[in-house]
Scaffold this motif. Structure first.
Motif, PDB file in Angstrom:
ATOM      1  N   MET A  41       0.857  -1.183   0.000  1.00  0.00           N
ATOM      2  CA  MET A  41       0.000   0.000   0.000  1.00  0.00           C
ATOM      3  C   MET A  41       0.897   1.238   0.000  1.00  0.00           C
ATOM      4  O   MET A  41       1.715   1.415   0.910  1.00  0.00           O
ATOM      5  CB  MET A  41      -0.900   0.000   1.249  1.00  0.00           C
ATOM      6  N   CYS A  76       2.905   1.541  -8.010  1.00  0.00           N
ATOM      7  CA  CYS A  76       1.730   2.338  -7.657  1.00  0.00           C
ATOM      8  C   CYS A  76       2.164   3.487  -6.758  1.00  0.00           C
ATOM      9  O   CYS A  76       3.038   3.323  -5.908  1.00  0.00           O
ATOM     10  CB  CYS A  76       0.694   1.487  -6.930  1.00  0.00           C
ATOM     11  N   ARG A  78       0.688   6.950  -4.399  1.00  0.00           N
ATOM     12  CA  ARG A  78      -0.435   7.689  -3.816  1.00  0.00           C
ATOM     13  C   ARG A  78      -0.214   9.141  -4.217  1.00  0.00           C
ATOM     14  O   ARG A  78       0.768   9.757  -3.802  1.00  0.00           O
ATOM     15  CB  ARG A  78      -0.472   7.546  -2.299  1.00  0.00           C
ATOM     16  N   PHE A 101      -4.745   7.085  -6.038  1.00  0.00           N
ATOM     17  CA  PHE A 101      -3.634   6.262  -6.530  1.00  0.00           C
ATOM     18  C   PHE A 101      -3.524   6.285  -8.048  1.00  0.00           C
ATOM     19  O   PHE A 101      -4.529   6.440  -8.744  1.00  0.00           O
ATOM     20  CB  PHE A 101      -3.837   4.796  -6.103  1.00  0.00           C
ATOM     21  N   CYS A 103      -1.294   3.773 -10.978  1.00  0.00           N
ATOM     22  CA  CYS A 103      -0.409   2.623 -11.177  1.00  0.00           C
ATOM     23  C   CYS A 103       0.119   2.689 -12.598  1.00  0.00           C
ATOM     24  O   CYS A 103      -0.637   2.944 -13.528  1.00  0.00           O
ATOM     25  CB  CYS A 103      -1.162   1.312 -10.948  1.00  0.00           C
ATOM     26  N   ILE A 114      -1.948  -7.238  -2.568  1.00  0.00           N
ATOM     27  CA  ILE A 114      -1.717  -5.940  -1.929  1.00  0.00           C
ATOM     28  C   ILE A 114      -1.388  -6.218  -0.473  1.00  0.00           C
ATOM     29  O   ILE A 114      -2.102  -6.970   0.193  1.00  0.00           O
ATOM     30  CB  ILE A 114      -2.964  -5.038  -1.988  1.00  0.00           C
ATOM     31  N   ASP A 116      -0.873  -4.557   3.305  1.00  0.00           N
ATOM     32  CA  ASP A 116      -1.096  -3.391   4.165  1.00  0.00           C
ATOM     33  C   ASP A 116      -1.057  -3.840   5.612  1.00  0.00           C
ATOM     34  O   ASP A 116      -1.220  -5.023   5.914  1.00  0.00           O
ATOM     35  CB  ASP A 116      -2.433  -2.729   3.833  1.00  0.00           C
ATOM     36  N   THR A 124      -9.670   2.065   1.318  1.00  0.00           N
ATOM     37  CA  THR A 124      -8.366   2.323   0.699  1.00  0.00           C
ATOM     38  C   THR A 124      -7.939   1.139  -0.155  1.00  0.00           C
ATOM     39  O   THR A 124      -7.479   1.306  -1.292  1.00  0.00           O
ATOM     40  CB  THR A 124      -7.310   2.630   1.780  1.00  0.00           C
ATOM     41  N   GLU A 127      -9.968   1.069  -3.364  1.00  0.00           N
ATOM     42  CA  GLU A 127      -9.558   2.085  -4.346  1.00  0.00           C
ATOM     43  C   GLU A 127      -8.273   1.681  -5.055  1.00  0.00           C
ATOM     44  O   GLU A 127      -8.152   1.835  -6.272  1.00  0.00           O
ATOM     45  CB  GLU A 127      -9.393   3.447  -3.664  1.00  0.00           C
ATOM     46  N   LEU A 128      -7.308   1.152  -4.310  1.00  0.00           N
ATOM     47  CA  LEU A 128      -6.081   0.681  -4.953  1.00  0.00           C
ATOM     48  C   LEU A 128      -6.381  -0.502  -5.872  1.00  0.00           C
ATOM     49  O   LEU A 128      -5.865  -0.575  -6.990  1.00  0.00           O
ATOM     50  CB  LEU A 128      -5.022   0.304  -3.915  1.00  0.00           C
ATOM     51  N   GLN A 131      -7.536   0.551  -9.222  1.00  0.00           N
ATOM     52  CA  GLN A 131      -6.444   0.989 -10.098  1.00  0.00           C
ATOM     53  C   GLN A 131      -5.696  -0.211 -10.679  1.00  0.00           C
ATOM     54  O   GLN A 131      -5.297  -0.193 -11.843  1.00  0.00           O
ATOM     55  CB  GLN A 131      -5.472   1.903  -9.349  1.00  0.00           C
ATOM     56  N   ASN A 142      -5.807  -9.408  -0.885  1.00  0.00           N
ATOM     57  CA  ASN A 142      -5.341  -8.473   0.130  1.00  0.00           C
ATOM     58  C   ASN A 142      -4.699  -9.242   1.273  1.00  0.00           C
ATOM     59  O   ASN A 142      -5.336 -10.116   1.859  1.00  0.00           O
ATOM     60  CB  ASN A 142      -6.505  -7.634   0.673  1.00  0.00           C
TER      61      ASN A 142
END
Length: 161
Positions: A41, A76, A78, A101, A103, A114, A116, A124, A127-128, A131, A142
């Motif tokens: 992230m 990617c 932010r 974001f 990418c 991803i 995080d 969040t 949204e990533l 992208q 995730n």
């Protein structure tokens, strides 16, 4: 300044421990379909400068080494310096991270993980992930170290995101 540096060095030192705990869960739950790429992230450059490191990069680097998966910490970015999500109600969180974001990597047909550290509502991450899909990712997983108590952050009507 020294106290500030020591505080962040201590936080940075725990990244491999958190990664190992997450790795244990990943190995336990993982099917044979391992991701092609690990993406941490991203933090906004201003936030990264304040903090001195990105905990998702440190955790993701360790995971990708242990699992022998390609790691890409700079595909990617932010681009929007958002308000801290923890201070906002759910409906405002989605708007807060909208278009946060970009990418720049072709992810056509790839399974992307991803990484995080904390997930509350998932705005969040969502949204990533949007992208990543725009860049062609066909599957997104995730990998989260911890999940905030949803009773505190979600109302029943907020389950659809």
């Amino acid at each position: 300044m020294l106290v500030h540096a020591l505080k962040y060095r201590q936080q940075l030192a725990i990244a491999p421990v958190l990664a190992e705990l997450l790795l244990e869960t990943i190995r336990h739950q993982q099917s044979t379909d391992q991701p092609d790429l690990v993406i941490p992230m991203p933090l906004h450059p201003k936030r990264l400068q304040e903090r001195g490191f990105n905990q998702a990069i440190e955790i993701g680097r360790h995971l990708s080494q242990q699992l022998r998966i390609q790691f890409c910490h700079d595909s990617c970015k932010r681009i929007k310096n958002t308000l801290p999500q923890a201070e906002l109600p759910w409906k405002m969180r989605r708007d807060n991270v909208k278009k946060a974001f970009i990418c720049n990597q072709n992810l056509s047909g790839m399974h992307v993980a991803i990484v995080d550290d904390v997930m509350t509502t998932g705005a969040t991450l969502n949204e990533l992930a949007n992208q990543l899909r725009k860049q062609g990712a066909c599957r997104i997983t995730n990998w989260i170290v911890t999940r905030a108590q949803k009773e505190r952050f979600w109302m029943q009507s907020d389950y659809c995101f």
